[in-house]
Design a protein around this motif. Structure first.
Motif, PDB file in Angstrom:
ATOM      1  N   ASP A  88      85.047  82.313 102.186  1.00 38.76           N
ATOM      2  CA  ASP A  88      86.472  82.733 102.565  1.00 38.76           C
ATOM      3  C   ASP A  88      87.472  81.367 102.405  1.00 38.76           C
ATOM      4  O   ASP A  88      88.593  81.763 102.134  1.00 38.76           O
ATOM      5  N   LEU A  89      87.012  80.464 102.927  1.00 37.17           N
ATOM      6  CA  LEU A  89      87.786  79.117 103.035  1.00 37.17           C
ATOM      7  C   LEU A  89      87.857  78.671 101.561  1.00 37.17           C
ATOM      8  O   LEU A  89      89.165  78.296 101.124  1.00 37.17           O
ATOM      9  N   ALA A  90      86.940  78.938 100.519  1.00 42.62           N
ATOM     10  CA  ALA A  90      87.159  78.643  99.223  1.00 42.62           C
ATOM     11  C   ALA A  90      88.241  79.445  98.555  1.00 42.62           C
ATOM     12  O   ALA A  90      88.912  79.123  97.899  1.00 42.62           O
ATOM     13  N   ILE A 114      91.200  73.151 106.557  1.00 39.05           N
ATOM     14  CA  ILE A 114      92.507  73.116 105.854  1.00 39.05           C
ATOM     15  C   ILE A 114      93.677  73.202 106.600  1.00 39.05           C
ATOM     16  O   ILE A 114      93.699  73.870 107.763  1.00 39.05           O
ATOM     17  N   TYR A 115      94.659  72.430 106.482  1.00 34.01           N
ATOM     18  CA  TYR A 115      95.728  72.101 107.651  1.00 34.01           C
ATOM     19  C   TYR A 115      97.081  72.551 107.019  1.00 34.01           C
ATOM     20  O   TYR A 115      97.329  72.002 105.679  1.00 34.01           O
ATOM     21  N   LEU A 116      97.764  73.189 107.594  1.00 33.04           N
ATOM     22  CA  LEU A 116      99.491  73.669 107.027  1.00 33.04           C
ATOM     23  C   LEU A 116     100.317  73.884 108.161  1.00 33.04           C
ATOM     24  O   LEU A 116      99.748  73.928 109.286  1.00 33.04           O
ATOM     25  N   GLU A 117     101.390  74.006 107.867  1.00 35.07           N
ATOM     26  CA  GLU A 117     102.464  74.431 108.980  1.00 35.07           C
ATOM     27  C   GLU A 117     103.317  75.543 108.502  1.00 35.07           C
ATOM     28  O   GLU A 117     103.410  75.829 107.354  1.00 35.07           O
ATOM     29  N   TYR A 127      89.613  77.208 109.297  1.00 31.84           N
ATOM     30  CA  TYR A 127      88.294  76.440 108.844  1.00 31.84           C
ATOM     31  C   TYR A 127      87.126  77.585 109.049  1.00 31.84           C
ATOM     32  O   TYR A 127      87.183  78.696 109.187  1.00 31.84           O
ATOM     33  N   SER A 128      85.935  76.945 108.394  1.00 30.93           N
ATOM     34  CA  SER A 128      84.801  77.425 108.293  1.00 30.93           C
ATOM     35  C   SER A 128      83.801  76.589 109.138  1.00 30.93           C
ATOM     36  O   SER A 128      83.707  75.134 108.796  1.00 30.93           O
ATOM     37  N   ASP A 129      82.765  76.985 110.074  1.00 29.98           N
ATOM     38  CA  ASP A 129      81.896  76.151 110.546  1.00 29.98           C
ATOM     39  C   ASP A 129      80.608  76.106 109.860  1.00 29.98           C
ATOM     40  O   ASP A 129      80.129  76.814 108.906  1.00 29.98           O
ATOM     41  N   ARG A 130      80.088  74.826 110.089  1.00 29.81           N
ATOM     42  CA  ARG A 130      78.666  74.685 109.347  1.00 29.81           C
ATOM     43  C   ARG A 130      77.848  75.250 110.555  1.00 29.81           C
ATOM     44  O   ARG A 130      78.126  75.424 111.562  1.00 29.81           O
TER      45      ARG A 130
END
Length: 245
Positions: A88-90, A114-117, A127-130
Motif C-alpha cells: 500500500d505504501l509502494a 513518507i512525509y508531507l504537509e 507509513y507501514s510497519d515492519r
C-alpha cells in the motif's frame, strides 16, 4: 496479510485527530485527491474524513477567521496514518510521484515512512510497519533509526494503482511539539498510563502494549515554545481510545 493490531483494545492508542483549517475547499481537495480519504460527514464548520466509510480518522474544523499558527509554538509536529501493507505504501509513493507532490522519506527500522504537509502546513506521515519480530530491542528500548528510504526496493512491492486509503488504515500515532519534555512525559506516563519506549535527542517516544510509539513528543521548536492561540490553525484535539483497564 501482516498487521499486528496495536490499534484496538486491549491496547490504548490514538484513534482520531482534529485540525483547524482556514480554507476548507483546498484542504478537502488535498485530503481526497492526494491522501485518498473519503468524506464521511459534512456539518456546519466541520468535515469528517474516513478510510473505511464508517469511522472518522480525521476531522477538519474550519473558519476563515482562524489565525495562522505561530511557527515556533507547541502543537502538531505530524499525525501519522498507518497503512496495512507495505505494498500500500509502494502504491501511495507511485501516486505521489505521478502528482509531483513534494515529500520526504525515511526508514525507521521499525517502519518505512513518507512525509508531507497539507496545504496549511500540517505535518503528515504515512507509513507501514515492519514485522515486530524484526524490531531491534536494546536496553529495554525499541531502537528506531532515521535512515534513507530504499524507494527502489519499496516500489518493487507496488502491485496495483493507488485507489485511496485502504479500509484498514488507522491513525498510527501522533507526534507533538511541547515546551517541557519532563512534565509532558509525566503526564502521559503517570496520568494516562503510557510507557516510555525510547528517549531520543530532545524527544520521547511513548506507547502501550509494546508498540514502537503511539505518541511522541519533542522540544525541537524550543524548550520554551509558546502555546498557540485557541483560534489558530493546526491541531484542535486528538482522541485516545483506552484499552480495557
Amino acid at each position: 496479510i501482516f498487521m499486528v493490531n496495536f490499534h484496538s483494545q486491549p491496547t490504548t492508542y490514538v484513534s482520531h485527530v482534529a485540525l483547524r483549517v482556514k480554507d476548507i475547499e483546498k484542504s478537502v481537495k488535498f485530503y481526497e485527491d492526494i491522501m485518498g480519504f473519503k468524506v464521511l460527514k459534512t456539518t456546519e464548520g466541520a468535515v469528517e474524513l474516513t478510510a473505511d466509510g464508517e469511522k472518522a480518522l480525521l476531522t477538519l474544523i474550519y473558519s476563515n477567521s482562524f489565525a495562522t499558527k505561530p511557527s515556533k509554538s507547541s502543537g502538531l509536529y505530524h499525525f501519522a496514518l498507518l497503512l496495512p501493507r507495505r505494498e500500500d505504501l509502494a502504491s501511495f509513493l507511485l501516486h505521489i510521484a505521478a502528482n509531483r507532490y513534494p515529500i520526504g522519506a525515511a526508514d525507521h527500522q521499525v517502519s518505512e515512512a513518507i512525509y508531507l504537509e497539507d496545504p496549511e502546513g500540517n505535518g503528515i506521515e504515512i507509513y507501514s510497519d515492519r514485522e515486530p519480530s524484526e524490531w531491534n530491542i536494546a536496553n529495554d528500548f525499541i531502537q528506531m533509526t532515521t535512515d534513507p528510504l530504499n524507494t527502489e526496493d519499496l516500489l518493487k512491492e507496488a502491485k496495483e494503482a493507488w485507489t485511496g486509503l485502504p479500509e484498514r488504515t488507522v491513525m498510527g500515532h501522533i507526534h507533538l511539539h511541547v515546551s517541557d519534555l519532563e512534565k509532558i512525559t509525566d503526564f502521559y506516563v503517570k496520568g494516562l498510563g503510557f510507557d516510555i519506549v525510547l528517549p531520543y535527542y530532545n524527544a520521547v517516544f511513548l506507547s502501550n502494549n509494546g508498540y514502537h510509539h503511539h505518541i511522541a513528543i519533542n522540544t525541537w521548536n524550543g524548550a520554551s515554545a509558546s502555546v498557540p492561540p485557541a483560534s489558530s490553525t493546526g491541531l484542535a484535539y486528538y482522541d485516545i481510545t483506552y484499552g480495557s483497564q
